[in-house]
Design an enzyme around this catalytic site. Structure first.
Site, mmCIF file in Angstrom:
data_model
loop_
_atom_site.group_PDB
_atom_site.id
_atom_site.type_symbol
_atom_site.label_atom_id
_atom_site.label_comp_id
_atom_site.label_asym_id
_atom_site.label_seq_id
_atom_site.Cartn_x
_atom_site.Cartn_y
_atom_site.Cartn_z
ATOM 1 C CB SER A 135 -7.537 -7.124 -6.236
ATOM 2 O OG SER A 135 -6.496 -7.939 -5.673
ATOM 3 C CG HIS B 30 -5.303 -6.791 -1.135
ATOM 4 N ND1 HIS B 30 -6.884 -7.166 -0.767
ATOM 5 C CD2 HIS B 30 -5.323 -7.648 -2.364
ATOM 6 C CE1 HIS B 30 -7.307 -7.810 -1.832
ATOM 7 N NE2 HIS B 30 -6.342 -7.974 -3.097
ATOM 8 C CD GLU C 64 -8.972 -6.336 1.887
ATOM 9 O OE1 GLU C 64 -8.976 -6.603 2.730
ATOM 10 O OE2 GLU C 64 -7.723 -7.244 1.762
#
EC number: 3.4.15.6
Length: 285
Positions: free
Chosen positions: A141, A183, A210
């Protein structure tokens, strides 16, 4: 210069072997993303540093990664809490980095990583090890997005290719050819990555779903890992791009943008921009 290290950017929410997920996933021990991190770092005896510098709950995040790597058989795992810029130059932290085979950046706010580390002695040593040693830098992330030079630091996921939907700032410059977003599918970030490559049309955009990541070797050879998709935005042949002349809030136009949708096992060359797709007859994993 030939880069000897390996980058493993991850799209977030990677399987940590902590809870069962009803959706499709790789086998955590043999094929999960963190198992790839361990393998590329030299195996279960590797010295792994976890840096939850981006997180608002660093202790909890650090504990989760210790447990995840322990499940994979790794016992040489240490968490470094760089909570302020001055912490990045602590002698004991620099020594830990010297001895490390892998650094794992957690998720959170990528701006915190840049603010705490960029330009520090820790950052300089991290870059030197990546360039000159068989050293792994993984990040999920925020930790993945911070690998870029032109780093996506915020912006709306709801706006569909509206100027101003993406905010850019300084990243760690580990892979300056890429702009990385994470994401990507779950948060609908196609529009903001499109604007990012419109701003920097000489760069490649990468959108990671993800539990999906990349293994980047030699600074250019990409292999997709994980259970989702990686989307490559290649603007090298765009025929029209009005990003520079529009006011913020205005819908944008960009033509002839090349988009590749890649999955586990597919490969991409950053230099040649060639795709090698896993053959259909290859075993499904």
């Amino acid at each position: 210069m030939t880069v000897k290290g390996i980058l493993i950017p991850i799209g977030g929410n990677e399987d940590k072997g902590l809870v069962a997920k009803p959706s499709y996933k790789m086998d955590f021990i043999s094929d999960g993303i963190l198992s790839h991190v361990v393998k590329e770092s030299g195996g279960t005896k590797a010295n792994i540093l976890v840096l939850p510098a981006a997180s608002s709950i660093p202790e909890e995040v650090g504990d989760n990664y210790i447990q995840a790597f322990k499940t994979l058989g790794c016992n040489n795992v240490k968490v470094l809490h760089i909570k302020k810029r001055k912490h990045a130059d602590k002698p004991e932290f620099l020594e830990a980095l010297k001895q490390a085979d892998c650094v794992m950046f957690s998720g959170g706010d990528q701006r915190k990583i840049s603010a705490k580390i960029y330009g520090s002695e820790f950052h300089k040593l991290l870059t030197e090890k990546y360039q000159h040693e068989a050293f792994v830098i993984a990040g999920t992330s925020a930790g993945a997005m911070a690998m870029a030079k032109e780093m996506i630091s915020g912006g709306s996921s709801k706006e569909a290719f509206i100027k101003g939907a993406v905010q850019m700032s300084q990243g760690l410059e580990l892979i300056p050819e890429l702009i990385i977003d994470t994401h990507f599918i779950q948060r609908g970030r196609f529009g903001r990555q499109s604007e990012a490559v419109a701003k920097f049309p000489k760069l490649l955009g990468i959108g990671l779903a993800e539990d999906t990541g990349l293994i980047i070797k030699n600074g250019k050879d990409i292999k997709v890992i994980g259970s989702g998709m990686a989307i490559v935005f290649d603007p090298q042949h765009i025929g029209h791009n009005n990003e520079k002349v529009l006011r913020e809030g205005t819908p944008m136009t960009m033509t002839n943008l090349i988009v590749h949708i890649l999955a586990n096992g597919d490969r991409f060359d950053i230099e040649t921009r060639e795709v090698k797709v896993l053959p259909i007859e290859a075993p499904f994993v």
